[in-house]
Write an enzyme that holds these catalytic residues in place. Sequence first.
Site, short mmCIF file in Angstrom:
data_model
loop_
_atom_site.label_atom_id
_atom_site.label_comp_id
_atom_site.label_asym_id
_atom_site.label_seq_id
_atom_site.Cartn_x
_atom_site.Cartn_y
_atom_site.Cartn_z
CE LYS A 48 4.91 4.46 -6.86
NZ LYS A 48 6.18 3.75 -6.45
CG HIS A 107 4.04 5.15 2.33
ND1 HIS A 107 4.67 6.21 1.72
CD2 HIS A 107 4.49 4.04 1.70
CE1 HIS A 107 5.45 5.74 0.76
NE2 HIS A 107 5.37 4.44 0.73
CB SER A 137 2.94 7.30 -9.62
OG SER A 137 4.16 6.71 -9.29
#
Length: 294
Positions: A48, A107, A137
């Site tokens: 995010k 990520h 988010s």
Amino acid sequence: MDSSKSDYYENFGRIQGILMYKDFLKYWSDVETFQARPDDIVIATYPKSGTTWISEIVDMIYKEGDVEKCKDAIFNRIPFLECRKEDMLNGVKQLKQMESPRIVKTHLSPELLPVSFWEKKCKMIYLCRNAKDVAVSYYYFFLMVPVHPNPGTFSEFVEKFMDGQVPYGSWYKHTQSWWEKRNDSQLLFLFYEDMKEDIRKEVIKLIHFLGRKPSETLVDKIIQHTTFQEMKKNPFTNYTILPEEFMNQKVHSFMRKGISGDWKNHFTVALNEKFDMHYEQQMKGSTLKLRTEI
Ligand code: A3P
Ligand code: EST
């Protein structure tokens, strides 16, 4: 919906103590043993943080501003390395089948990134976003992506976030680990807030880092194609190609607000104070400074 502890962890496991999707962990050896190529570009982020935005920019640079060549779902053009959902989503397989040069989304923290990327000295871009906006988010992402448990109220979710009990673990550890690598010549460390403030400057930085020439036409085309409004209506970047069972955009859209400072609409004064105190402890001694508004 029940948000009790046992339910919360139902679809999660751990790798080196870091919370991770069980679906990904089933095939983790494929990730660990992944063979990088020297001309791979890694886009690393904590979830995010604007991964999709920077991915589209990097792909536009590689496609020399040719929008026609960007007309495929973002997760096909820039495969998500560790993403696995049985035979339906398989980042490793996609990457193996892809021609060079490949753009890789991940990520993962530097410790979990397949060693091959370090050994082959691949170029890497880390995009960092302030923790408060990331938490907001991420909360909405939990609500829209059914693999996640019910996050409870926003303040309940923030507790989990502060404690690193979300996929990819502690934001504080993730960002600081990558920040420690910032002086490696193979890494470009960028900020979402800088991109919001002056996208031209950051796009030019990226073009130079990727060893290309920032002609004015190319920069203009990229900026125009990757505004929030453009990416929100573009089916190849807005994730509407993913089936609803994976991502339910009836809850709200993946391209939610795309601003800096939305945390002010979500944090109460008390929660903000608590968060700030915890933040200071977690980031003590770090030279990494983030802006929470622009
Ligand atoms: P918000 O939920 O705050 O709106 P990721 O791609 O890493 O999952 O990050 C998603 C976040 O980046 C979302 O934040 C999304 O709206 C924002 N985003 C995506 N494209 C963007 C763009 N072109 N400009 C600004 N923000 C963008
Ligand atoms: C996780 C992080 C991210 O940046 C994007 C996505 C999109 C696809 C999601 C995934 C994710 C989390 C795990 C899944 C996957 C679709 C199916 C899978 O279960 C929800």
